[in-house]
Write a protein that holds these residues in place. Structure first.
Motif, PDB file in Angstrom:
ATOM      1  N   ILE A 101       0.816  -1.222   0.000  1.00  0.00           N
ATOM      2  CA  ILE A 101       0.000   0.000   0.000  1.00  0.00           C
ATOM      3  C   ILE A 101       0.853   1.277   0.000  1.00  0.00           C
ATOM      4  O   ILE A 101       2.010   1.277   0.429  1.00  0.00           O
ATOM      5  N   SER A 102       0.197   2.340  -0.478  1.00  0.00           N
ATOM      6  CA  SER A 102       0.824   3.668  -0.394  1.00  0.00           C
ATOM      7  C   SER A 102       0.094   4.462   0.699  1.00  0.00           C
ATOM      8  O   SER A 102      -1.137   4.428   0.770  1.00  0.00           O
ATOM      9  N   ILE A 103       0.866   5.145   1.531  1.00  0.00           N
ATOM     10  CA  ILE A 103       0.291   5.821   2.704  1.00  0.00           C
ATOM     11  C   ILE A 103       0.622   7.314   2.668  1.00  0.00           C
ATOM     12  O   ILE A 103       1.742   7.698   2.340  1.00  0.00           O
ATOM     13  N   LEU A 104      -0.363   8.113   3.037  1.00  0.00           N
ATOM     14  CA  LEU A 104      -0.101   9.545   3.239  1.00  0.00           C
ATOM     15  C   LEU A 104      -0.371   9.870   4.711  1.00  0.00           C
ATOM     16  O   LEU A 104      -1.430   9.539   5.238  1.00  0.00           O
ATOM     17  N   ASP A 105       0.618  10.485   5.378  1.00  0.00           N
ATOM     18  CA  ASP A 105       0.451  10.881   6.780  1.00  0.00           C
ATOM     19  C   ASP A 105       0.330  12.413   6.822  1.00  0.00           C
ATOM     20  O   ASP A 105       1.274  13.135   6.496  1.00  0.00           O
ATOM     21  N   VAL A 106      -0.843  12.880   7.205  1.00  0.00           N
ATOM     22  CA  VAL A 106      -1.110  14.324   7.197  1.00  0.00           C
ATOM     23  C   VAL A 106      -0.795  14.916   8.567  1.00  0.00           C
ATOM     24  O   VAL A 106      -1.373  14.499   9.571  1.00  0.00           O
ATOM     25  N   CYS A 120       6.237   9.735  13.474  1.00  0.00           N
ATOM     26  CA  CYS A 120       6.093   8.464  14.209  1.00  0.00           C
ATOM     27  C   CYS A 120       5.061   7.527  13.586  1.00  0.00           C
ATOM     28  O   CYS A 120       5.277   6.308  13.559  1.00  0.00           O
ATOM     29  N   ILE A 121       3.952   8.056  13.072  1.00  0.00           N
ATOM     30  CA  ILE A 121       2.909   7.165  12.535  1.00  0.00           C
ATOM     31  C   ILE A 121       3.397   6.511  11.238  1.00  0.00           C
ATOM     32  O   ILE A 121       3.413   5.286  11.119  1.00  0.00           O
ATOM     33  N   LEU A 122       3.809   7.338  10.298  1.00  0.00           N
ATOM     34  CA  LEU A 122       4.228   6.809   8.993  1.00  0.00           C
ATOM     35  C   LEU A 122       5.422   5.854   9.138  1.00  0.00           C
ATOM     36  O   LEU A 122       5.450   4.776   8.538  1.00  0.00           O
ATOM     37  N   PHE A 168      -3.889   7.759  -2.839  1.00  0.00           N
ATOM     38  CA  PHE A 168      -3.267   6.808  -1.904  1.00  0.00           C
ATOM     39  C   PHE A 168      -4.249   5.702  -1.510  1.00  0.00           C
ATOM     40  O   PHE A 168      -5.471   5.853  -1.622  1.00  0.00           O
ATOM     41  N   ASP A 169      -3.688   4.601  -0.976  1.00  0.00           N
ATOM     42  CA  ASP A 169      -4.529   3.521  -0.434  1.00  0.00           C
ATOM     43  C   ASP A 169      -4.970   3.834   0.988  1.00  0.00           C
ATOM     44  O   ASP A 169      -6.027   3.410   1.418  1.00  0.00           O
ATOM     45  N   LEU A 170      -4.095   4.542   1.711  1.00  0.00           N
ATOM     46  CA  LEU A 170      -4.386   4.815   3.124  1.00  0.00           C
ATOM     47  C   LEU A 170      -3.930   6.236   3.466  1.00  0.00           C
ATOM     48  O   LEU A 170      -2.819   6.629   3.138  1.00  0.00           O
ATOM     49  N   ILE A 171      -4.823   6.975   4.101  1.00  0.00           N
ATOM     50  CA  ILE A 171      -4.434   8.285   4.645  1.00  0.00           C
ATOM     51  C   ILE A 171      -4.578   8.201   6.155  1.00  0.00           C
ATOM     52  O   ILE A 171      -5.605   7.745   6.668  1.00  0.00           O
ATOM     53  N   VAL A 172      -3.514   8.575   6.869  1.00  0.00           N
ATOM     54  CA  VAL A 172      -3.571   8.581   8.336  1.00  0.00           C
ATOM     55  C   VAL A 172      -3.346  10.008   8.816  1.00  0.00           C
ATOM     56  O   VAL A 172      -2.630  10.779   8.173  1.00  0.00           O
ATOM     57  N   LEU A 204      -9.274   5.851   5.455  1.00  0.00           N
ATOM     58  CA  LEU A 204      -8.859   7.043   6.205  1.00  0.00           C
ATOM     59  C   LEU A 204      -8.854   6.683   7.693  1.00  0.00           C
ATOM     60  O   LEU A 204      -9.866   6.234   8.227  1.00  0.00           O
ATOM     61  N   ALA A 205      -7.705   6.846   8.345  1.00  0.00           N
ATOM     62  CA  ALA A 205      -7.614   6.577   9.786  1.00  0.00           C
ATOM     63  C   ALA A 205      -7.320   7.885  10.494  1.00  0.00           C
ATOM     64  O   ALA A 205      -6.301   8.529  10.238  1.00  0.00           O
ATOM     65  N   LEU A 206      -8.232   8.263  11.373  1.00  0.00           N
ATOM     66  CA  LEU A 206      -8.129   9.567  12.045  1.00  0.00           C
ATOM     67  C   LEU A 206      -8.084   9.405  13.549  1.00  0.00           C
ATOM     68  O   LEU A 206      -8.935   8.725  14.129  1.00  0.00           O
ATOM     69  N   GLU A 207      -7.126  10.057  14.183  1.00  0.00           N
ATOM     70  CA  GLU A 207      -7.198  10.131  15.642  1.00  0.00           C
ATOM     71  C   GLU A 207      -8.073  11.337  15.983  1.00  0.00           C
ATOM     72  O   GLU A 207      -8.006  12.370  15.315  1.00  0.00           O
ATOM     73  N   ILE A 208      -8.929  11.178  16.993  1.00  0.00           N
ATOM     74  CA  ILE A 208      -9.813  12.283  17.380  1.00  0.00           C
ATOM     75  C   ILE A 208      -9.749  12.507  18.889  1.00  0.00           C
ATOM     76  O   ILE A 208      -9.234  11.660  19.620  1.00  0.00           O
ATOM     77  N   GLY A 209     -10.314  13.632  19.328  1.00  0.00           N
ATOM     78  CA  GLY A 209     -10.311  13.936  20.759  1.00  0.00           C
ATOM     79  C   GLY A 209     -11.495  13.285  21.460  1.00  0.00           C
ATOM     80  O   GLY A 209     -12.439  12.815  20.821  1.00  0.00           O
TER      81      GLY A 209
END
Ligand code: GLN
Length: 279
Positions: A113-118, A124-126, A179-183, A237-242
């Motif tokens: 997979i191809s990943i984009l870390d925003v 650390c994530i990517l 991308f396949d995955l955006i984190v 799309l994987a998102l960390e939230i509050g």
């Protein structure tokens, strides 16, 4: 003076300044001065220190007494069992974020997979994902040039610099292939609540990594909107939230053609990460 006495003095000063982990921190800072593991320091407490070492230790204690996080003083933080360089330009990686890594590794194991870390920060994530997923590669973006310098170092230290790229740009204005995955672990704290955070965080960690605007959702909303156009169909799309943002964020996701596939809860049963697929 002996190591034990100096650790005791440092510990007292930290306690006086309301640092909760005063004893542990004093020991950790001593191991930094001596460049030895903490365990090794603790079995040599009778050893004498020279003046230069004492002076250096006192300087570190003073920094910690002013609530500078230990990770910044050591310039290092462990995340997903790897060492990451950090400094005041990068958010300190948190254990909640490791929960997201764990799940993503389960989902994408053995996939190419191809990943984009925003908002990659320290990277650390990517870097953790690409280190574990042998067929993955990726791009990390951030608006902070200084954070990207650290991310690049971390990729190099973790020996995956040939599989990741770090670029200075805002996601909103980017124009990538899909991308396949955006984190993303975007800034999601409500602006008005930042001043209520611990001194360690609000006085030392980068505001741009914390501030999510008036309702904490400014950046999350932008990431969701743009991810819709930057993911392949069925991309993730994987998102960390509050805390407490689940309802609003899941609505934003649904409104933008995402189907929720997984929620990850922290140890207090709060949903802290949402994984969704683009329909
Ligand atoms: N991606 C980085 C982390 O999870 C930085 C996140 C941020 O700056 N908000 O630690």
């Amino acid at each position: 003076m002996k190591i034990l006495d100096i650790i005791n003095t440092g510990s007292k000063e930290l306690k006086l300044n309301h640092v909760n982990s005063y004893r542990l921190d004093s020991e950790i800072l001593m191991s930094k001065v001596l460049s030895k593991r903490r365990e090794e320091v603790l079995i040599n407490l009778d050893q004498e220190l020279n003046n230069k070492q004492i002076l250096e230790f006192n300087q570190l204690i003073r920094r910690r007494a002013s609530k500078e996080p230990i990770a910044y003083i050591l310039e290092q933080k462990e995340f997903w069992s790897r060492d990451f360089k950090v400094n005041r330009h990068t958010l300190i990686p948190r254990p909640e974020t490791e929960l997201m890594i764990e799940k993503l590794i389960q989902i994408f194991k053995n996939k190419s997979i191809s990943i984009l870390d925003v908002g990659t920060g320290s990277g650390c994530i990517l870097i953790s994902l690409v280190s574990e997923l042998k067929n993955a590669s990726g791009v990390g973006i951030d608006v902070s040039k200084k954070a990207l310098q650290i991310a690049k170092k971390n990729a190099y230290l973790n020996k995956i610099n040939n599989k990741v790229k770090f670029l200075k740009c805002s996601f909103e204005h980017s124009n990538f292939k899909k991308f396949d995955l955006i984190v993303s672990n975007p800034p999601y704290i409500e602006r008005g609540k930042i001043k209520r955070l611990n001194d360690d965080i609000k006085n030392h960690e980068p505001w741009v990594a914390l501030d999510g605007g008036n309702d904490g959702l400014d950046v999350i909303a932008k990431v969701i909107y743009k991810a819709r156009y930057t993911l392949k169909i069925n991309g993730t799309l994987a998102l960390e939230i509050g805390n407490g943002q689940f309802k609003k964020v899941s609505k934003l996701l649904r409104n933008n053609n995402f189907r929720l596939i997984n929620n990850i809860k922290d140890y207090k049963e709060n949903t802290r990460c949402i994984i969704s697929n683009l329909i």
